[in-house]
Enzyme design. Sequence first.
Site, PDB file in Angstrom:
ATOM      1  CB  SER A  78      -1.736  12.440  12.837  1.00  0.00           C
ATOM      2  OG  SER A  78      -3.022  12.974  12.643  1.00  0.00           O
ATOM      3  CG  ASP A 136      -6.194  13.551   9.936  1.00  0.00           C
ATOM      4  OD1 ASP A 136      -6.634  12.689   9.148  1.00  0.00           O
ATOM      5  OD2 ASP A 136      -5.965  13.311  11.141  1.00  0.00           O
ATOM      6  CG  ASP A 189      -3.603   9.662  10.433  1.00  0.00           C
ATOM      7  OD1 ASP A 189      -4.122  10.790  10.446  1.00  0.00           O
ATOM      8  OD2 ASP A 189      -3.639   8.899  11.422  1.00  0.00           O
ATOM      9  CG  ASP A 199      -7.114   9.332  12.016  1.00  0.00           C
ATOM     10  OD1 ASP A 199      -6.861  10.494  11.610  1.00  0.00           O
ATOM     11  OD2 ASP A 199      -6.722   8.897  13.111  1.00  0.00           O
TER      12      ASP A 199
END
Length: 452
Positions: free
Chosen positions: A98, A242, A244, A246
């Site tokens: 992340s 962010d 990743d 999501d």
Amino acid sequence: MPDLSQIVKAYDVRGVVPDQWDEGLAELFGAAFAEITGANAVVIGHDMRPSSPGLSRAFGRGAAARGADVTEIGLCSTDQLYYASGALDLPGAMFTASHNPAQYNGIKMCRAGAAPIGQDSGLADIRALVERWAEEGAPAPVARPGTLGQRDTLGDYAAYLRSLVGLTGIRPLRAVVDAGNGMGGHTVPTVFDGLPIEVDPLYFELDGTFPNHEANPLDPANIVDLQARVKATGADIGLAFDGDADRCFVVDERGEPVPPSAITALVAARELAKAPGSAVIHNLITSWTVAEVVKENGGTPIRTRVGHSFIKAEMARTGAIFGGEHSAHYYFRDFWNADTGMLAALHVLAALGEQDGPLSQLVAAYDRYASSGEINSRVDDQAGRTAAVRAAYADRPGVTLDELDGLTVTTDDWWFNLRPSNTEPLLRLNIEARDTATVDKVRDEVLALVRA
């Protein structure tokens, strides 16, 4: 023996590569994942970190050795992996850390249909099996190992998201999008292709070393460039993803951050228009506004603990149409109850483009109270300091206390939540009140107790 207690967290695997884990351990995780889920097929994706392709491929080898056919979708956002898990009805694994620094990597795992895997839903069992195999040696491959294949899901993912939000009739918009050198740079061009939205890209180059800023838009330092570009170009909106991709964070045409609670309320109103009377999940740190807007639009607000496993479990239990968190995670029944910042962003763009006013005017109705944001205090005794705060407020007139998640203290004019971090010696304080002066007063009073 690897110390898995350091890398197996509440909801995922996360640690420094190769110091805490490597491809050999990733292969064991893949084998254990196939074994515990009982899957005969799995889908795997990864982000742009330098270590991600190797870790992902090793995990696939481990799963195949236990008889699971492996579909690799390659570079993807976490919600694109959830899409693949839902659309293909397969357990999935996403390799990402992340917003953590470049030397970290991790695995987010789910069952078929993007159902979450956490400590209480399989992750503890996977860890135990990996520990046993790390000590005793992995079992021999099954008589008929699985196959390894590739599939491109980006176009299907983008088309599915666009099918859930009507955007073709909106007015033309200019959006600055900061991908933070993360996976938004991979997904945004395809998702936005053909829409009446002019995208001004910031840091779309995939680079897991994050050369421009951390890919964590909840830290104000990481949206400075986005705010400046929005103001300099006269854009209608700014979006920040962010690492990743999501989570999505929004700034208005003035460059001012839009609180995730306001986005939750706005999207809840839109989703309730499609499914009147539905439930909407919100964690206990979201604004009072969320529950108010849900009720005003004929829905039922349901308050839950912080964390995606709790949100997703409540969505499954109640059939809720939507769920939102203060951390800019947004969950949709139409997306297998999984979180997708991209779908939330499309809802905001649709709401903005369906009317003529600026974003600041649109979201004003969903941003009704003053708040502190999250304030972290490093303490040696989380339980002791929390008990001191509880004792200070327990007998005050007009005060109610609950311990759904940490300690929440509520009056008619303000509330605060004090919650221990699961991973660090921190207490996290969030406050909301009817005005800023009250927020400041409550903040000073609580921090004096926490930091005594």
